[in-house]
Enzyme design. Structure first.
Site, PDB file in Angstrom:
ATOM      1  N   THR A   1       7.572 -19.978 -16.841  1.00  0.00           N
ATOM      2  CA  THR A   1       7.192 -18.513 -17.811  1.00  0.00           C
ATOM      3  C   THR A   1       6.647 -17.537 -17.050  1.00  0.00           C
ATOM      4  O   THR A   1       5.458 -17.397 -16.974  1.00  0.00           O
ATOM      5  CB  THR A   1       6.948 -18.973 -19.102  1.00  0.00           C
ATOM      6  OG1 THR A   1       6.867 -20.252 -19.840  1.00  0.00           O
ATOM      7  CG2 THR A   1       6.823 -17.665 -19.923  1.00  0.00           C
TER       8      THR A   1
ATOM      9  N   CYS B   1     -10.403  -8.513   0.479  1.00  0.00           N
ATOM     10  CA  CYS B   1      -9.924  -9.858   0.613  1.00  0.00           C
ATOM     11  C   CYS B   1     -10.940 -10.068   1.973  1.00  0.00           C
ATOM     12  O   CYS B   1     -10.978 -11.590   1.864  1.00  0.00           O
ATOM     13  CB  CYS B   1      -8.172  -9.925   1.012  1.00  0.00           C
ATOM     14  SG  CYS B   1      -7.195  -8.974  -0.202  1.00  0.00           S
TER      15      CYS B   1
ATOM     16  N   GLN C   1       1.063  -1.156   0.354  1.00  0.00           N
ATOM     17  CA  GLN C   1      -0.047   0.220  -0.165  1.00  0.00           C
ATOM     18  C   GLN C   1       0.689   0.975  -0.439  1.00  0.00           C
ATOM     19  O   GLN C   1       0.789   2.262  -0.617  1.00  0.00           O
ATOM     20  CB  GLN C   1      -1.121   0.369   1.492  1.00  0.00           C
ATOM     21  CG  GLN C   1      -2.105  -1.184   1.410  1.00  0.00           C
ATOM     22  CD  GLN C   1      -3.180  -0.847   0.627  1.00  0.00           C
ATOM     23  OE1 GLN C   1      -3.413   0.637  -0.723  1.00  0.00           O
ATOM     24  NE2 GLN C   1      -3.352  -1.392  -0.232  1.00  0.00           N
TER      25      GLN C   1
HETATM   26  N1  PLP Z   1      -0.591  -7.244   0.994  1.00  0.00           N
HETATM   27  C1  PLP Z   1      -2.092  -5.453   1.228  1.00  0.00           C
HETATM   28  C2  PLP Z   1      -1.230  -4.584   2.139  1.00  0.00           C
HETATM   29  C3  PLP Z   1      -2.468  -6.130   0.151  1.00  0.00           C
HETATM   30  O1  PLP Z   1      -3.344  -4.483   0.583  1.00  0.00           O
HETATM   31  C4  PLP Z   1      -2.605  -7.106  -0.517  1.00  0.00           C
HETATM   32  C5  PLP Z   1      -4.088  -6.032  -1.162  1.00  0.00           C
HETATM   33  O2  PLP Z   1      -4.970  -5.677  -1.027  1.00  0.00           O
HETATM   34  C6  PLP Z   1      -2.202  -7.818  -0.283  1.00  0.00           C
HETATM   35  C7  PLP Z   1      -1.348  -7.578   0.182  1.00  0.00           C
HETATM   36  C8  PLP Z   1      -2.304  -8.353  -1.542  1.00  0.00           C
HETATM   37  O3  PLP Z   1      -1.521  -8.326  -3.127  1.00  0.00           O
HETATM   38  P1  PLP Z   1      -2.544  -9.458  -3.730  1.00  0.00           P
HETATM   39  O4  PLP Z   1      -3.920  -9.397  -4.344  1.00  0.00           O
HETATM   40  O5  PLP Z   1      -1.306  -8.247  -5.208  1.00  0.00           O
HETATM   41  O6  PLP Z   1      -2.241 -10.798  -3.588  1.00  0.00           O
END
Ligand code: PLP
Length: 383
Positions: free
Chosen positions: A236, A324, A178
């Protein structure tokens, strides 16, 4: 029109990123091939590494390994030790507000025998407290540069120095997802071993990220197969994704201070708007320093999920916590770790602006925000 006030979930792909997709039409994209197309693809990888190197002030010997995103980069950076059973004793430590890509990876290691210490976010910046939490059994320490839900910026350099003093052999990993592109970062000054970043938080396509590995650090491979990516991550490479990451990193490097100003102005405009609602609205303050684009806002008596839907129907994207964790029954672990009650956490939304949010997008979003928030608060008072 739509306003993306949920940029910590994903920033819109940059126009140059969209243009490049058609440029790659009909090309062979295997950087391991010796013919001309293969070598052109390899050049894309080299240019992308140069762009990341510049953005993060990396030394020429720090390694950059392309991954499928930051989840993979965090998983790979958090494989501290050899698989020999004798080594699988000791402590792992992190802040309790890490992204699940870090927390769940570290928790998974506890089944191999490690003890995990999850440290409260505000105590981690308290030097005597952190020192008291750690000892030389520490094998790995993870601290994010900036939190995705609250925007809180952590003093990674200071914590890393404490770790080095107490457990010189411990690895220090930083999830910088972030912070990259929103604030200036100097990898060397952080004093860490590994750093994770993600493309779609910067305006590249999703499905691309990178793990930075400090010069000289040994990391075991995490995908076995061909010799790609220094033999650490076989397969790849995602050349098109990497090209878009290069574009996004170059732009972030050129414009980081301009973007910081732009995000800061958007945040100030939102704070002025929120002040109109008096005590119905509270801005959650976490730590001393914060990302210029992020606000954690509690609207008393209004469920964050309802506000997210009501705004979405009117063309404004925000979120209740991180993308997430949306849809999970328990409220955000980040807000709970900061001491918010379940009710307070469920009433908390996250607003996060794009680095170059335009005046038109901001005006549209704020106008809708004012109307919808006003309606929701009136309904709540009338109920
Ligand atoms: N770490 C942080 C602080 C995030 O905000 C996110 C995604 O929201 C991730 C890791 C995971 O990233 P990615 O979606 O590229 O796997």
């Amino acid at each position: 029109m739509r306003s993306n006030f949920d940029a910590n979930a994903a920033v819109r792909p940059l126009p140059a990123v969209l243009d490049v997709i058609s440029d790659y039409h009909g090309q062979y994209l295997n950087p391991s091939s010796v013919h001309r197309s293969g070598q052109a693809a390899k050049q894309v990888l080299d240019e992308a590494r140069a762009a990341i190197r510049k953005l993060l002030s990396l030394s020429i010997h720090d390694k950059i390994i392309f991954t499928s995103g930051a989840t993979e980069a965090n998983n790979a950076g958090l494989r501290p030790l050899t698989s020999s059973a004798a080594n699988q004793k000791g402590t792992l430590a992190c802040s309790a507000v890490e992204h699940n890509a870090v927390l769940e990876t570290l928790r998974s290691w506890t089944s191999a025998g490690y003890t995990l210490r999850e440290i409260a976010p505000n105590s981690i910046s308290d030097q005597p407290f952190l020192e008291a939490q750690l000892d030389d059994s520490l094998k790995l320490f993870a601290l994010m540069l900036a939190n995705n839900e609250t925007g809180q910026i952590f003093n990674v350099a200071k914590s890393a120095a404490i770790v080095r003093k107490i457990a010189p052999r411990a690895r220090v990993h930083c999830d910088a997802v972030q912070a990259v592109g929103k604030v200036a970062i100097d990898f060397g000054k952080l004093g860490i071993d590994t750093l994770a970043l993600s493309g779609h938080k910067l305006g590249a396509l999703s499905g691309i990220g990178a793990l930075v590995i400090a010069d000289g650090l040994h990391v075991d491979p995490w995908l076995y197969g061909g010799p790609q990516e220094s033999g650490l991550r076989a397969g790849t490479e995602n050349v098109l994704g990497i090209k878009t990451l290069a574009i996004a990193c170059e732009r972030a490097y050129e414009r980081v201070s301009q973007h910081e100003r732009c995000m800061h102005n958007a945040r100030e405009a939102m704070l002025r708007l929120l002040a109109e609602f008096g005590t119905s609205v509270a801005v959650n303050q976490f730590g001393i320093e914060s990302l210029p684009n992020t606000l954690s806002i509690r609207v008393r008596g209004v469920k964050a999920d309802d506000l997210v839907i009501a705004l979405d129907l009117r063309g404004v994207a925000i979120s209740a916590g991180s993308a997430c964790t949306s849809g999970r029954p328990r409220p955000s672990h980040v807000l709970l770790a900061h001491g918010l009650s379940e009710i307070e956490a469920r009433e908390t939304i996250r607003v996060s602006f794009e680095p170059d949010v335009s005046e038109a997008e901001l005006d549209f979003g704020l106008t809708i925000f004012r109307e919808v928030l006003g309606q929701m608060i009136s309904f709540q008072k009338a109920a």
